[in-house]
Design a protein around this motif. Structure first.
Motif, mmCIF file in Angstrom:
data_model
loop_
_atom_site.group_PDB
_atom_site.id
_atom_site.type_symbol
_atom_site.label_atom_id
_atom_site.label_comp_id
_atom_site.label_asym_id
_atom_site.label_seq_id
_atom_site.Cartn_x
_atom_site.Cartn_y
_atom_site.Cartn_z
ATOM 1 N N UNK A 58 0.831 -1.203 0.000
ATOM 2 C CA UNK A 58 0.000 0.000 0.000
ATOM 3 C C UNK A 58 0.868 1.256 0.000
ATOM 4 N N UNK A 59 1.967 1.194 0.738
ATOM 5 C CA UNK A 59 2.871 2.341 0.787
ATOM 6 C C UNK A 59 3.441 2.679 -0.575
ATOM 7 N N UNK A 60 3.797 1.671 -1.363
ATOM 8 C CA UNK A 60 4.318 1.910 -2.706
ATOM 9 C C UNK A 60 3.267 2.557 -3.592
ATOM 10 N N UNK A 61 2.023 2.092 -3.466
ATOM 11 C CA UNK A 61 0.942 2.721 -4.230
ATOM 12 C C UNK A 61 0.826 4.199 -3.886
ATOM 13 N N UNK A 62 0.883 4.518 -2.599
ATOM 14 C CA UNK A 62 0.737 5.908 -2.167
ATOM 15 C C UNK A 62 1.917 6.765 -2.617
ATOM 16 N N UNK A 63 3.111 6.194 -2.585
ATOM 17 C CA UNK A 63 4.285 6.927 -3.076
ATOM 18 C C UNK A 63 4.156 7.183 -4.574
ATOM 19 N N UNK A 64 3.691 6.185 -5.311
ATOM 20 C CA UNK A 64 3.469 6.364 -6.753
ATOM 21 C C UNK A 64 2.383 7.393 -7.030
ATOM 22 N N UNK A 65 1.423 7.497 -6.126
ATOM 23 C CA UNK A 65 0.324 8.448 -6.269
ATOM 24 C C UNK A 65 0.810 9.889 -6.134
ATOM 25 N N UNK A 66 1.935 10.058 -5.427
ATOM 26 C CA UNK A 66 2.521 11.385 -5.321
ATOM 27 C C UNK A 66 2.506 12.018 -3.948
ATOM 28 N N UNK A 67 2.220 11.242 -2.893
ATOM 29 C CA UNK A 67 2.215 11.822 -1.555
ATOM 30 C C UNK A 67 3.618 12.244 -1.132
ATOM 31 N N UNK B 222 5.310 12.174 1.709
ATOM 32 C CA UNK B 222 6.081 11.135 2.387
ATOM 33 C C UNK B 222 5.111 10.072 2.878
ATOM 34 N N UNK B 223 5.611 8.828 2.927
ATOM 35 C CA UNK B 223 4.770 7.694 3.327
ATOM 36 C C UNK B 223 5.532 6.876 4.357
ATOM 37 N N UNK C 39 10.096 -4.426 3.573
ATOM 38 C CA UNK C 39 9.602 -3.155 3.024
ATOM 39 C C UNK C 39 10.757 -2.236 2.671
ATOM 40 N N UNK C 40 11.722 -2.115 3.559
ATOM 41 C CA UNK C 40 12.884 -1.247 3.306
ATOM 42 C C UNK C 40 13.675 -1.701 2.091
ATOM 43 N N UNK C 41 13.748 -3.018 1.893
ATOM 44 C CA UNK C 41 14.510 -3.554 0.765
ATOM 45 C C UNK C 41 13.775 -3.344 -0.557
ATOM 46 N N UNK C 42 12.452 -3.500 -0.541
ATOM 47 C CA UNK C 42 11.718 -3.477 -1.807
ATOM 48 C C UNK C 42 11.343 -2.069 -2.253
ATOM 49 N N UNK C 43 11.320 -1.070 -1.355
ATOM 50 C CA UNK C 43 10.982 0.288 -1.778
ATOM 51 C C UNK C 43 11.648 1.293 -0.836
ATOM 52 N N UNK C 44 12.773 1.830 -1.271
ATOM 53 C CA UNK C 44 13.565 2.729 -0.424
ATOM 54 C C UNK C 44 12.887 4.072 -0.190
ATOM 55 N N UNK C 45 11.823 4.368 -0.920
ATOM 56 C CA UNK C 45 11.122 5.641 -0.721
ATOM 57 C C UNK C 45 10.340 5.664 0.585
ATOM 58 N N UNK C 46 10.058 4.507 1.156
ATOM 59 C CA UNK C 46 9.154 4.402 2.295
ATOM 60 C C UNK C 46 9.902 4.443 3.622
#
Length: 258
Positions: free
Chosen positions: A70-79, A81-82, A95-102
């Motif tokens: 869900x966090x990746x979806x929200x980051x892609x949506x443009x929020x 910070x997530x 989570x940290x390994x698969x998407x460093x934006x979160x």
């Protein structure tokens, strides 16, 4: 930490230690991605429409967020910070390994060690019914949210009574599948925030991803299957939405929209 929560944490750590239990979030198959994010998109689109806000101005906390799908979806949506939170450290390591934006934080969703109104949006998808006290988890969301809350959980009703799961078993940890409806959402919200002005909406819809995934495979997968499944869901929600097995609950705090 109670024995029940300790056992739940242990079972989820074990579940998330095996990539086959969560790797679907990173699938490149368009049908899989559509099924995973459909409810999230409906919910977030609705909140942004009502508030007339830009996601780039909002930060988000995801409860019971697991490996951060869900966090990746929200980051892609443009929020802006997530932050993904979960009781399982193993899930958050993945989570940290698969998407460093979160950002990640280990949190018991029934007792958020966070200040009041510390996130613009607080969201949960299929997480509250894993808690021993789902309503307490929801009121914690109301407390921590500055602007809006999104709750995506099973809906109480005839279909749930006839076909829905009553008890879920995760690695030996059993939880009762708590179901919501519009009246319960409204009463819990208003009893907690009292007379503070807010917008409350419960969107009822159908959600049977396993069945729809099978239908999509029969239809050959790819974009054609996505269009077909979208059509099936549209017809179900249009004609029989009042029997839907899923609820998207939205709460927006009016006095903090500006």
């Amino acid at each position: 930490m109670t024995d029940g929560v300790t056992q739940q944490k242990k079972s989820f750590n074990d579940t998330y230690s095996r990539a086959e239990n969560w790797s679907y979030w990173d699938s490149q198959d368009p049908l899989t991605q559509y099924l995973l994010t459909r409810r999230l998109r409906i919910a977030v689109d609705r909140v942004m429409q009502i508030t007339q806000a830009s996601p780039a101005d909002w930060n988000v906390l995801v409860l019971c967020g697991g490996v951060g799908g869900e966090g990746s979806f929200l980051a892609n949506y443009g929020f802006k910070s997530v932050t993904v939170s979960d009781i399982s450290e193993t899930a958050l390591e993945a989570c940290n390994k698969r998407d460093s934006r979160l950002e990640t934080q280990v949190i018991n969703a029934e007792q958020l060690e966070l200040p009041n109104e510390s996130y613009d949006l607080v969201l949960v998808q299929d997480g509250l019914h894993h808690l021993p006290r789902p309503v307490l988890g929801f009121t914690e969301m109301l407390r921590v949210a500055r602007k809006a809350v999104i709750v995506i959980e099973p809906h109480l009703g005839l279909v749930a009574n006839l076909m829905g799961t009553t008890w879920e078993n995760h690695g030996g940890t059993v939880n009762y599948v708590f179901r919501w409806n519009a009246l319960l959402l409204k009463q819990v919200t208003q009893s907690y925030i009292l007379k503070s002005p807010c917008y409350i909406q419960a969107i009822r819809l159908w959600n049977h991803n396993l069945l729809m995934a099978k239908v999509g495979k029969i239809l050959g997968g790819k974009q054609g299957a996505v269009l077909s499944v979208k059509s099936f869901y549209f017809i179900l929600d249009w004609l029989f939405g009042w029997l839907g097995n899923m609820m998207i609950g939205i709460v927006i705090k009016y006095d903090t929209q500006q």
